[in-house]
Design an enzyme around this catalytic site. Structure first.
Site, mmCIF file in Angstrom:
data_model
loop_
_atom_site.group_PDB
_atom_site.id
_atom_site.type_symbol
_atom_site.label_atom_id
_atom_site.label_comp_id
_atom_site.label_asym_id
_atom_site.label_seq_id
_atom_site.Cartn_x
_atom_site.Cartn_y
_atom_site.Cartn_z
ATOM 1 N N PRO A 123 0.800 -1.231 0.000
ATOM 2 C CA PRO A 123 0.000 0.000 0.000
ATOM 3 C C PRO A 123 0.829 1.276 0.000
ATOM 4 O O PRO A 123 0.425 2.269 -0.630
ATOM 5 C CB PRO A 123 -0.834 -0.113 1.278
ATOM 6 C CG PRO A 123 -0.142 -1.122 2.123
ATOM 7 C CD PRO A 123 0.524 -2.067 1.176
ATOM 8 N N SER A 133 -0.251 11.754 1.696
ATOM 9 C CA SER A 133 -1.632 12.169 1.995
ATOM 10 C C SER A 133 -1.775 13.673 1.822
ATOM 11 O O SER A 133 -2.842 14.168 1.435
ATOM 12 C CB SER A 133 -1.996 11.793 3.438
ATOM 13 O OG SER A 133 -1.883 10.407 3.639
ATOM 14 N N HIS A 181 -41.072 45.675 -0.381
ATOM 15 C CA HIS A 181 -41.391 45.587 1.058
ATOM 16 C C HIS A 181 -42.618 44.708 1.298
ATOM 17 O O HIS A 181 -43.321 44.881 2.293
ATOM 18 C CB HIS A 181 -41.634 46.977 1.660
ATOM 19 C CG HIS A 181 -40.505 47.938 1.489
ATOM 20 N ND1 HIS A 181 -39.503 48.087 2.422
ATOM 21 C CD2 HIS A 181 -40.210 48.790 0.472
ATOM 22 C CE1 HIS A 181 -38.642 49.003 2.004
ATOM 23 N NE2 HIS A 181 -39.048 49.435 0.818
ATOM 24 N N SER A 311 -51.716 17.928 4.532
ATOM 25 C CA SER A 311 -51.999 17.896 5.957
ATOM 26 C C SER A 311 -52.539 16.535 6.352
ATOM 27 O O SER A 311 -53.280 15.907 5.597
ATOM 28 C CB SER A 311 -53.016 18.982 6.323
ATOM 29 O OG SER A 311 -53.426 18.860 7.676
ATOM 30 N N SER A 312 -52.170 16.108 7.554
ATOM 31 C CA SER A 312 -52.699 14.855 8.088
ATOM 32 C C SER A 312 -54.046 15.054 8.767
ATOM 33 O O SER A 312 -54.697 14.089 9.153
ATOM 34 C CB SER A 312 -51.697 14.262 9.083
ATOM 35 O OG SER A 312 -51.516 15.157 10.176
ATOM 36 N N LYS A 317 -55.958 20.107 1.760
ATOM 37 C CA LYS A 317 -54.879 21.091 1.812
ATOM 38 C C LYS A 317 -53.692 20.608 0.974
ATOM 39 O O LYS A 317 -53.275 19.459 1.064
ATOM 40 C CB LYS A 317 -54.435 21.307 3.256
ATOM 41 C CG LYS A 317 -53.589 22.556 3.473
ATOM 42 C CD LYS A 317 -53.386 22.789 4.967
ATOM 43 C CE LYS A 317 -52.763 24.131 5.249
ATOM 44 N NZ LYS A 317 -51.412 24.250 4.686
ATOM 45 N N GLU A 324 -40.380 24.542 -0.500
ATOM 46 C CA GLU A 324 -39.962 24.377 0.896
ATOM 47 C C GLU A 324 -38.714 23.502 0.993
ATOM 48 O O GLU A 324 -37.786 23.814 1.757
ATOM 49 C CB GLU A 324 -41.110 23.744 1.693
ATOM 50 C CG GLU A 324 -42.283 24.693 1.930
ATOM 51 C CD GLU A 324 -43.471 24.001 2.575
ATOM 52 O OE1 GLU A 324 -44.422 24.712 2.937
ATOM 53 O OE2 GLU A 324 -43.456 22.752 2.711
#
Length: 458
Positions: A123, A133, A181, A311-312, A317, A324
């Protein structure tokens, strides 16, 4: 678990019998049980590419037997192809130089190459020949980031820009109320608003493309501290040629090895541009959320594609889930940039010692943005405009009176605007009562589409 005995310069250690790695990897596994999060596969693949490139170079130079060089290249190809993913378990939070991960790759490649060749491949002496490294890990940061940009993020940004421009062209005759605004302002066309988004994305892409030449300079060849000890000076150019042939990019040895080992300025620059892009995408995502708000009590200018129940508990909705999600992507990218900013300051004398953190965060940021941009493109391409609602709001926008300032003066215009707002009446009706202007002249002056052209209306 069945184990075997492996040895390194510190002595013997037990390693799982099935593992492709050796003693140094096992020590790192034992030493850093911190997050359980290994470095991204793209980073490991970049190290494997570098190992193959160096084996090729050392074979060409006669420093490494061609049979060993070919066996290492074959083993590296397996890693780049995504095989043996469980062979690289070392935690992100490890030694700051990334030595543990460099040796992890060295050991796995040596193991595989030995199997292919039928004789031992070491190696350090063979796989890590002419390397450290300290130059491999910074090089792998640049290689993996450059590939992530060119193959994933930049194409995703092009797709997003084109989706915005296509939508803008479809909506170029549709006028809406502008807002400053978050309050009603002068009218503008959808294509003008979306055109601003497209420019944000294009400039973000331009900034990323502008740093590619610095990103494609590699520390490879600097070895331990930048002097190039134990490396043939021809190795790095030959290795870069090999990388270029296999990636289609334009890697080259760094102009200054002491700079490329001790600092991560290019990574910090890239992180900053990724943060800037994230800020742009969050602005676009939030505009979409506001425009989609409602459908009865919000702005309700557009309707985003309905993708899933929102929505649960509230039937019917539907929420703006893609904007998001992209906003959360942006927030995470902004946070990761903060960590890279601190990491970039940790170049103590001849080596930066937060390299694994830099690698992990850069690749995570790139991947998040590359995955989020196409989703945003689909959302923009799929929204519909509620033009009737927009027209009703536009007709009652008292700010349209701004167009009358040059004719009747600011004070009279302000009085008309206040009256129209207080009485919930269109500006046109109040202006007909309060000025000497004809209805035809008022319709000409207050035409929303004409107002979107600004001074060009004259």
């Amino acid at each position: 678990m069945k184990t075997r005995t492996e040895r390194d310069s510190m002595g013997e250690i037990q390693v799982p019998d099935h593992a492709l790695y050796g003693a140094q990897t096992q020590r790192a596994i034992n030493n850093f049980p911190i997050s359980g999060q290994p470095l991204p596969p793209a980073f490991i693949h970049a190290i494997a590419r570098i190992k193959a490139a160096c084996a090729h170079a050392n074979g060409q130079l006669g420093r490494l037997g061609q049979d060993k060089a070919d066996a290492i290249i074959q083993a590296a190809g397996e890693i780049v192809d995504g095989r043996h993913p469980d062979a690289f378990p070392i935690d992100v939070y490890q030694t700051g130089s990334g030595t543990s991960t460099n040796m992890n790759v060295n050991e796995v490649l040596a193991h595989l190459a030995s199997l292919h060749l039928g004789q031992p491949v070491h190696p350090n002496d063979d796989v890590n020949m002419g390397q450290s490294s300290n130059d491999v890990i910074p090089s792998a940061i640049h290689v993996s980031a450059a590939l992530g940009l060119s193959r994933e993020l930049l194409p995703a940004l092009h797709q997003l820009e084109q989706a915005i421009l296509t939508k803008a062209e479809q909506l170029q005759s549709q006028v809406k109320t502008g807002r400053t605004h978050l309050m009603d302002a002068m009218p503008l066309r959808f294509d003008q608003e979306l055109g601003g988004w497209a420019t944000q994305v294009r400039y973000g892409r331009d900034r990323l493309e502008g740093l590619q030449s610095r990103l494609q300079q590699l520390a490879l060849g600097g070895t331990a501290i930048g002097t190039g000890i134990n490396a043939d000076p021809r190795q790095a150019p030959l290795a870069c040629d090999y990388l270029n042939h296999h990636t289609g990019l334009d890697f080259c040895p760094a102009e200054d090895y002491f700079y490329s080992l001790s600092s991560q300025d290019t990574a910090v620059e890239l992180s900053g541009q990724l943060k800037t892009l994230a800020v742009a995408l969050m602005k676009i995502a939030n505009d979409l959320r506001w425009m989609n708000s409602g459908p009865l009590t919000g702005l309700a200018e557009i309707q985003l594609p309905a993708l899933q129940p929102g929505s649960s508990i509230m039937p019917g909705k539907v929420n703006p889930v893609v904007p998001e999600a992209v906003a959360m992507v942006a927030a995470q990218v902004i946070g990761l940039d903060g960590a890279i900013t601190v990491a970039g300051q940790s170049g103590n004398f001849q080596l930066n010692v937060m390299l694994p953190l830099v690698a992990n965060n850069l690749l995570t940021m790139t991947q998040l943005l590359a995955n989020g941009a196409p989703l945003l493109a689909k959302a923009i391409g799929g929204f519909t405009v509620n033009q009737d609602h927009i027209d009703q709001s536009l007709a009652r926008n008292p700010i349209l009176v701004t167009a009358l300032n040059p004719v009747i003066g600011y004070e009279r215009a302000a009085s008309i605007a206040k009256q129209a707002y207080a009485e919930c009446r269109p500006i046109l009706e109040v202006a007909l009562e309060e000025t000497e202007l004809s209805e035809a002249e008022l319709r000409r002056l207050l035409d929303p589409e004409t107002l979107t052209r600004g001074s060009q209306q004259n």
